[in-house]
Structures are given as C-alpha cells and as structure tokens.
Design a protein around this motif. Sequence first.
Motif, PDB file in Angstrom:
ATOM      1  N   MET A  46       0.792  -1.302  -0.119  1.00  0.00           N
ATOM      2  CA  MET A  46      -0.003   0.024   0.228  1.00  0.00           C
ATOM      3  C   MET A  46       0.833   1.283   0.071  1.00  0.00           C
ATOM      4  O   MET A  46       1.658   1.270   0.622  1.00  0.00           O
ATOM      5  CB  MET A  46      -0.904   0.018   1.217  1.00  0.00           C
ATOM      6  N   GLY A 101      -3.570   1.145  -3.744  1.00  0.00           N
ATOM      7  CA  GLY A 101      -3.215  -0.124  -4.033  1.00  0.00           C
ATOM      8  C   GLY A 101      -1.991  -0.373  -5.063  1.00  0.00           C
ATOM      9  O   GLY A 101      -2.556  -0.286  -6.100  1.00  0.00           O
ATOM     10  N   ARG A 156      -2.286  -3.491  -7.288  1.00  0.00           N
ATOM     11  CA  ARG A 156      -3.386  -3.350  -8.384  1.00  0.00           C
ATOM     12  C   ARG A 156      -2.919  -2.249  -9.278  1.00  0.00           C
ATOM     13  O   ARG A 156      -3.406  -2.523 -10.677  1.00  0.00           O
ATOM     14  CB  ARG A 156      -4.966  -2.943  -7.684  1.00  0.00           C
TER      15      ARG A 156
END
Length: 507
Positions: A280, A481, A484
């Motif tokens: 993160m 994220g 992702r």
Amino acid sequence: MTTESILPQSEMAVHPQDENQIITERRNKLAAIRKAGIAFPNDFDRTHLAGDLHANFGQLTTEELEVQQVKVAVGGRMMLKRVMGKASFATLQDMSGRIQLFISNSDIGEEAHGAFKHYDLGDILGAIGVLFRTKTGELSVRVTQVRLLTKSLRPLPEKFHGLADQEQKYRQRYLDLITNEDARRVFVTRTKIIQAIREFFINEGYLEVETPMMHSIPGGASAKPFETHHNALDMQMFLRIAPELYLKRLVVGGFEKVFEINRNFRNEGLSTRHNPEFTMLEFYEAYRDYNYLMGFTEKLLREVAQKVLGTTLISYQGKELDLGLPFHRLTMVQAIQKYHPQFTTEQLSDRDFVLAELQDLKAKHRPEDTLGGLQLSLFEELSETLLFEPTFIIDYPVEVSPLARSSDANPLITERFELFVLGRELANGFSELNDAEDQEARFDAQVVAKEAGDEEAMFKDNDYIRALEYGLPPTAGEGIGIDRLIMMLTDSNSIRDVILFPQMRPE
RNA sequence: GGGUCGAUAGCUCAGCCGGUAGAGCAGCGGACUUUUAAUCCGUUGGUCGCGAGUUCGAAUCUCGCUCGACCCA
C-alpha cells in the motif's frame, strides 16, 4: 552463511522424495566433480553481462570484432546446448539477458570440450573468451576456458514451452523467473513503478517514513487483522491493516508531507484481486483537501505511467485506456445513473426506494443503513465493475468513513473519494477528520457496531484521539493499492502475477 | 461459499469407444567444427492426484476427497 557445511564428500544422506533418474544422474556427476576437486568454486571473476555485450558491441561487424579482440568473462545459467561433435554452442542466461558461447576442440582442446559435453541444462557456468560473430551473425563468445560453477541437480522445465502450471509458477517462482521472460519483465516493471512513485513524492517535497507493522490496536481501515503475541510484553498484537493513524500522528508532529510504501495485512480470502499481504502507498499532506488530492492523483498516475511505460496509453486485457485524459468525477448517485439512467435522482434520494431496489436485486446490503450507505451498496452492485476508465466517485456516507471529514454542506456525507479503474477500486482518499471530539464520537459508533457483530468495525484508539487533541492541521490523505496499480500497468490479470511469492495453501 | 475446467514420465502434452501406457523435450549411448527449440540413429524412464464403486478387466465410467486455474458471490 552462518554455518559451515558438515556434509561428507559423498553420500548425501537425506534426499527429497521426488528423486528420479535425471536427478540421480546429476548427483552422480556432482559426486565425480567433488572427487576431482572443489565442486562449488567461488573464484570466477565475471567481467561482463550479456545485455551489456549486446548493447556495447552488438553494432560491430565481424571484421571490427576481429580487430578489437574483446576479451570477456561471462557467467550464467546454461539454457540451451547444441553439441556437434568437435564444436558446441551454448546459451548462457544472466540477469541482463542471454549470450551465446562457441566451444570447440580447436579452441579449448578435446578434453575440456568433452567435459563440457556432460554439463547439463540449468548448470551455472563461467566462460572466458573473445567476442566474435558467427556465420549467421549472432554475437557470441569464442570460449577459451569454460568452468562449471554450480551443478544443477534438478532438470529445468521444457526449454521451449517453459513452465505452464500456474500453481508451480507461484510456488516455485524461481523456476518461473528462469524460464519465463515475461515474468521477469513484470517484476522488473514492478520495481520501476515503485521507484517512479518514490521519485514523484520526493520531488513533491514529501518525506518517506516507516511506521509500525505490529500494532497493539489495529486501525486505519475496516478489515479483519492477523493476530499475534509478543512474549516479553505478554500482549496480543496485530499485523497492521493500514498505516493511516500513525502517518497522521506524524503530521501532528510537524511532518506535514509524508508517505509510506509498505505491506498491509488483512485476514481475508484469497482471490485474483486479494492477497493477505499486499503493498500500500499512503500519503498525507497538510493544508490540502480531497479536491486537491484528486488532481494530485491524476498527475501521479500519469507521470508514473509515462516514466515507466513511456506512454499514458494502457492496454489491459485487450482493452485500451488513456491515463492522459482527465479522470471522470461522479457522485455516487451519478455513477449509478451512468449505467442505469432509468433511476431518477428523486428515486435515488428516497431511502425506501433504494432499499427496495437492493432487495429486488438480492444485493449485499445492510438494511439498517442510512440513505448514503444504501446508495453505496447499490453503486457496488450496479456500477462499480463497469467503471473501466479512471473515475473518482465522491460523496461517501459518513457511517462507512469513520476517519474522513464531514462535508460542511451535508454532515451525512464526507469529503471522500474512491478512484475506480478497470472496474476495481484503486485508491481511497479524503480530507482528514481533524476534530478530535468528532473522531472520538465516530470511534464510539464503531465500537457499538463491533459489539453488534461487525467484525470489520474499527477499534477505538485513545492515543490517536490524544494526538488529534494536540491539533492535526487541515490535511488530505490517500491510499493507493500498489499491487493493483502494477496489475494495470503490466496487463496482469491476477494479483498473484505481480507478487513474487503469493500466499498459497501449504503443499 | 457456488459454477466451469484441470491433475498421465523431470517438463509440455496425447490417450475420448473400458482391453498390455504414448509422443516431443530433457537424460543416457553414438554420428556431426557455425548451431539458433540444431539435426540424425539407438535407448532408459510411469503407484495415470488420493480413496471407494461398477466390471472378467478402469488412465478411461460413477461417487467422494485433495490441490490448482478461471468465473461468480
């Protein structure tokens, strides 16, 4: 290494259960090498990488190479081997690429060439020689000395098809990396993306920090934590689900622009989009609000794509999108209407109507929610996965945003957005709640929800309240994220394809 | 949690109609001094994921289980 090898020169006692003919053959070769001398030498001095040789000498002609007599020492794993009697070709692979070796009786003698013929694919070799170009034009090393540096006991996957079994690719990533250039590319790109993000923030005047991974009170997100125990303190601890509350403590402390790129841990299911530990990015900047963050986020994603990919045009699973275009900004209601224009704003502002629709759709929702919470459920049911182009959704209800500042115009919603791309949530940002008394009341509401059975409700963090009581300046903060984002920029369909060692069930 | 597909030699796969387990690569032996997934000849290698059932006979059919991939929640 911390321990000396105590293995005898022969008779390795404990072998894995999957011995086979090929491994036995290779063990026998290794035993012979041990008898002959040092089986795992570490005195080979590599001078060149394959990629550098192609980059620096790839343009030279046969004649120019002949004149220059470039002497090189290359090392790497033998990936291809073609023995043709009195001469052989082999392909070495190192971290930068591949280089061909030419080995012949006339260059190194029959005995050394004979030894080479018994080397196996996968062995680590060191070779010394002179650069030349073969008859077909390939830059190669005319070898004058070749040595086995590390015997490979296990056969590599089939040289043409490589490793096909997804499970094995994840469990034995090293094999995937050895045999699959595309896998290597993805992980190199991953590193470049993270470096580009870091450079972006440093250029913006941010301070990179590290905050605890082990929390006595898990906070900063709504998620189930992993639990652990600290023996000396005899206390329960949690792996962090988010760094948010610590980063905001730092803003209280006067670090007004901070970011952290690190792992979060959430005790939830595994899927192509979820790994229990994931990376993160979180960042906080004082004297900014969520509107600023949206523009900042666009700039960040655009610059990272441009720097790493050389373009803002993304191709993902056969579909195209351009991060260079302005991102869409929609309220929750507008986002529902975008794909379902039959709903009027009046209907979507009617709690009973939205609740009835959710029940008709058999959609996941909490019937006790306010209008905003129900709208969010309807949005998730009807529109979320359709938001392919980058879209900020704003107006999140206060009950699902316990750390976000309420809107001055409507106290039921917060100054918060989530960014959706490729039908997935990529980022979550808001103007931070810096009213300590409001924050305490929000925590208390979470505690009530937790006691009512909501496992993902937040814990109350009294030290965080105390920090806010000293005064958090008006601040905006966001989480992105990273896995992702990397999936998007590397055209990867599963989060497991962008995490080197994804979580798997035990073998 | 639900659905679809899959698990056969070290690797990539075929074997579908139930009748002695196959190919390529890799390995081993041989030929070959400019190959490019080298080629050619010979050859070793299998508890067909696990467990039941049906059958004279199961890699193959049925059921269950394990593991995985993908899709959905």
